[in-house]
Motif scaffolding. Structure first.
Motif, PDB file in Angstrom:
ATOM      1  N   UNK A  66       2.781  -2.299   3.402  1.00  0.00           N
ATOM      2  CA  UNK A  66       1.845  -3.540   3.351  1.00  0.00           C
ATOM      3  C   UNK A  66       1.312  -3.680   1.978  1.00  0.00           C
ATOM      4  N   UNK A  67       1.307  -2.401   1.397  1.00  0.00           N
ATOM      5  CA  UNK A  67       0.385  -2.508   0.087  1.00  0.00           C
ATOM      6  C   UNK A  67      -1.128  -2.419  -0.185  1.00  0.00           C
ATOM      7  N   UNK A  68      -1.801  -2.770   1.025  1.00  0.00           N
ATOM      8  CA  UNK A  68      -3.327  -2.786   0.922  1.00  0.00           C
ATOM      9  C   UNK A  68      -3.781  -1.417   0.721  1.00  0.00           C
ATOM     10  N   UNK A  69      -3.281  -0.274   1.055  1.00  0.00           N
ATOM     11  CA  UNK A  69      -3.755   1.203   0.766  1.00  0.00           C
ATOM     12  C   UNK A  69      -3.666   1.475  -0.857  1.00  0.00           C
ATOM     13  N   UNK A  70      -2.200   0.887  -1.520  1.00  0.00           N
ATOM     14  CA  UNK A  70      -2.301   1.215  -2.897  1.00  0.00           C
ATOM     15  C   UNK A  70      -3.201   0.344  -3.743  1.00  0.00           C
ATOM     16  N   UNK A  71      -3.286  -0.934  -3.065  1.00  0.00           N
ATOM     17  CA  UNK A  71      -4.133  -1.848  -3.821  1.00  0.00           C
ATOM     18  C   UNK A  71      -5.653  -1.430  -4.093  1.00  0.00           C
ATOM     19  N   UNK A  72      -6.066  -0.755  -2.886  1.00  0.00           N
ATOM     20  CA  UNK A  72      -7.577  -0.358  -2.545  1.00  0.00           C
ATOM     21  C   UNK A  72      -7.394   1.154  -3.462  1.00  0.00           C
ATOM     22  N   UNK A  73      -6.711   1.886  -3.621  1.00  0.00           N
ATOM     23  CA  UNK A  73      -6.700   2.976  -4.383  1.00  0.00           C
ATOM     24  C   UNK A  73      -6.791   2.431  -5.965  1.00  0.00           C
TER      25      UNK A  73
END
Length: 130
Positions: A66-73
Motif C-alpha cells: 500500500x505504501x502507507x507505512x513507508x510514507x509514515x516512516x
C-alpha cells in the motif's frame, strides 16, 4: 519592542517558515515518489528510506504494497531530522535504477524523474501553506 528585537523576531519567523516549507515539500515529494512506485511484492515500495545529512545505503526485507507505512516512516524521519536543509530519499534495491528507467509497465516514466518535474508545483503549494 525595539527595532533590533523586531529584526530578531522577523529572522526567527523567516527561518521557521523556511524549515516548515522545506520539510513539507520533502514529505510531499517523498509521498508522490513512494505512491508512484510500481508494486509486485511490495518490497521496492517498502525500501524507500528518508534520511538527513546523507542517503542511507542499506536495504530491508520489509514489504509495503500500500505504501502507507513507508510514507509514515518517511514523514516521521523528515519531521524529526536535525538537518532539515539536507533531506534524502533513497532506495538501494539492485533493480531500483531499472525501475526508474522504464523496466516496469506500472511506472514507465519512473517515480523520481516524474516527480522532480513536478517539484516546482509541489514547492509552490507548500509555500502557499506557510
Amino acid at each position: 519592542m525595539s527595532f533590533g528585537a523586531d529584526l530578531v523576531k522577523f529572522q526567527d519567523d523567516a527561518i521557521k517558515a523556511a524549515e516548515k516549507t522545506a520539510r513539507g515539500t520533502a514529505i510531499a515529494l517523498w509521498r508522490a515518489v513512494i505512491f508512484d512506485s510500481p508494486v509486485d511484492s511490495g518490497r521496492f515500495r517498502g525500501n524507500w528510506i528518508a534520511s538527513d545529512g546523507a542517503p542511507i545505503e542499506t536495504t530491508y526485507s520489509i514489504t509495503d504494497k500500500q505504501g502507507t507505512t513507508t510514507v509514515n516512516k518517511a514523514t516521521v524521519s523528515t519531521l524529526s531530522s536535525n538537518d532539515w536543509q539536507n533531506l534524502w530519499l533513497s532506495n538501494n534495491l539492485p533493480y531500483a535504477q531499472r525501475l526508474e528507467y522504464g523496466w516496469s509497465d506500472q511506472a514507465p516514466e519512473g517515480m523520481v524523474r516524474k516527480n522532480v518535474i513536478r517539484f516546482q508545483d509541489i514547492l509552490d503549494k507548500e509555500v502557499r501553506k506557510n
